[in-house]
Motif scaffolding. Structure first.
Motif, PDB file in Angstrom:
ATOM      1  N   ASP A  22       0.815  -1.214   0.000  1.00  0.00           N
ATOM      2  CA  ASP A  22       0.000   0.000   0.000  1.00  0.00           C
ATOM      3  C   ASP A  22       0.850   1.265   0.000  1.00  0.00           C
ATOM      4  N   ARG A  42       2.042   1.533  -3.670  1.00  0.00           N
ATOM      5  CA  ARG A  42       0.945   1.686  -4.634  1.00  0.00           C
ATOM      6  C   ARG A  42      -0.255   2.332  -3.937  1.00  0.00           C
ATOM      7  N   PRO A  79      -3.588   4.363  -3.081  1.00  0.00           N
ATOM      8  CA  PRO A  79      -4.743   4.823  -3.851  1.00  0.00           C
ATOM      9  C   PRO A  79      -4.693   6.343  -4.017  1.00  0.00           C
ATOM     10  N   ASP A  80      -5.019   6.816  -5.207  1.00  0.00           N
ATOM     11  CA  ASP A  80      -5.037   8.249  -5.474  1.00  0.00           C
ATOM     12  C   ASP A  80      -6.283   8.573  -6.282  1.00  0.00           C
ATOM     13  N   ARG A 105      -6.685   8.832  -9.442  1.00  0.00           N
ATOM     14  CA  ARG A 105      -6.832   7.947 -10.595  1.00  0.00           C
ATOM     15  C   ARG A 105      -7.361   6.593 -10.170  1.00  0.00           C
ATOM     16  N   TRP A 106      -6.897   6.098  -9.037  1.00  0.00           N
ATOM     17  CA  TRP A 106      -7.407   4.829  -8.496  1.00  0.00           C
ATOM     18  C   TRP A 106      -8.909   4.941  -8.260  1.00  0.00           C
ATOM     19  N   ARG A 107      -9.335   6.065  -7.678  1.00  0.00           N
ATOM     20  CA  ARG A 107     -10.765   6.236  -7.393  1.00  0.00           C
ATOM     21  C   ARG A 107     -11.569   6.403  -8.672  1.00  0.00           C
ATOM     22  N   THR A 162     -12.176   2.969  -9.885  1.00  0.00           N
ATOM     23  CA  THR A 162     -13.131   2.307  -9.003  1.00  0.00           C
ATOM     24  C   THR A 162     -14.550   2.778  -9.272  1.00  0.00           C
ATOM     25  N   THR A 173      -8.075  -2.890  -0.180  1.00  0.00           N
ATOM     26  CA  THR A 173      -8.376  -1.489  -0.496  1.00  0.00           C
ATOM     27  C   THR A 173      -9.699  -1.355  -1.237  1.00  0.00           C
ATOM     28  N   ARG A 188     -10.032  -6.466  -9.996  1.00  0.00           N
ATOM     29  CA  ARG A 188      -9.296  -5.253 -10.362  1.00  0.00           C
ATOM     30  C   ARG A 188      -7.808  -5.585 -10.497  1.00  0.00           C
ATOM     31  N   TRP A 243      -6.554   1.870 -19.514  1.00  0.00           N
ATOM     32  CA  TRP A 243      -7.364   0.820 -18.896  1.00  0.00           C
ATOM     33  C   TRP A 243      -8.367   0.222 -19.881  1.00  0.00           C
TER      34      TRP A 243
END
Length: 250
Positions: free
Chosen positions: A18, A21, A23-24, A26-28, A31, A54, A111, A241
């Motif tokens: 974690d 990597r 979460p930011d 872009r991760w959200r 998601t 996460t 994911r 993606w």
């Protein structure tokens, strides 16, 4: 595909996963797109390859989902247990042999883990545990992601390894059909990203993506040395993606 030789042991990654990597925004964004595409909000969801929890935590806390996570790594699950909210279930198991009864979930999500499993077996298992009108959603990298990825300049084998592991759109659509899913909805999502030199070097040294753990030690050492000499103060790059959602017909 078989996962043999393409999926390193994630146990040693658990303590730093974690941090390397995090979460930011872009991760959200990914998601939230998965939640919309897969109709995950408020559903009974299985997070396959949940890692450190996460995504499971996010689905429960922000999207009112009733979540179970499954992962093969006990070390990753130990971290997950320390972070997921009460009510999120966690089990050790593999995507190819899910420890759940038939038809138990409304939704399933994967994911960035389709490249780590035997996909035909895993997709058949996911289909098995989905109930009537179930739906499967996944986020993976589009093959275009690998062409100009910022790590390629330092690790010559990287692109070929990942192109062999990650499915193309056509491959994934065929595998979903063979597993009994209906025609999928497919969305491409491109993101601009950047990282500071110090953070980039820390991630490389920590082998923060699984592909770096599949390189031989000589190539890894040479690539780290070159990155230390050549990385600019800020690295700009793109993430490409492939988001897919497929129904599980009655």
């Amino acid at each position: 595909m078989s996962s043999s030789g393409t999926s390193p042991d994630f146990g040693s990654l658990a303590p730093t996963y974690d941090r390397l990597r995090p979460p930011d925004e872009r991760w959200r964004e990914v998601t939230d797109a998965l939640v919309r595409l897969g109709d995950l909000r408020g559903r009974r969801v299985l997070d396959v390859g949940c890692g450190t929890g996460t995504l499971a935590a996010e689905l429960a806390e922000r999207h009112a989902a009733k979540v179970w996570g499954v992962d093969r790594s006990p070390e990753m699950l130990e971290v997950a247990r320390s972070r997921v909210p009460a009510g999120v279930g966690l089990k050790r198991g593999t995507a190819e042999e899910l420890p759940f009864r038939e038809g138990w979930f409304e939704r399933a999500v994967v994911r960035l883990a389709l490249h780590l499993v035997d996909r035909p077996r895993a997709l058949a298992e996911i289909r098995r545990v989905l109930g009537p009108d179930g739906r499967f959603a996944a986020a993976t990298f589009d093959p275009a992601h690998f062409h100009e990825y910022w790590l390629n300049a330092f690790f010559p084998s990287l692109e070929a390894i990942d192109r062999a592991r990650f499915p193309t759109r056509d491959e994934l659509e065929g595998e979903l059909a063979a597993a009994g899913f209906g025609p999928p909805e497919v969305v491409r999502l491109d993101q601009q990203a950047s990282i500071e030199r110090a953070d980039a070097l820390e991630r490389i040294r920590g082998r923060y993506i699984s592909t770096l753990r599949l390189l031989d030690e000589d190539e890894l050492a040479a690539g780290v040395e070159r990155a230390e000499a050549e990385l600019p103060e800020r690295v700009e790059y793109e993430l490409r993606w492939l988001l897919v959602a497929a129904p599980a017909p009655i």
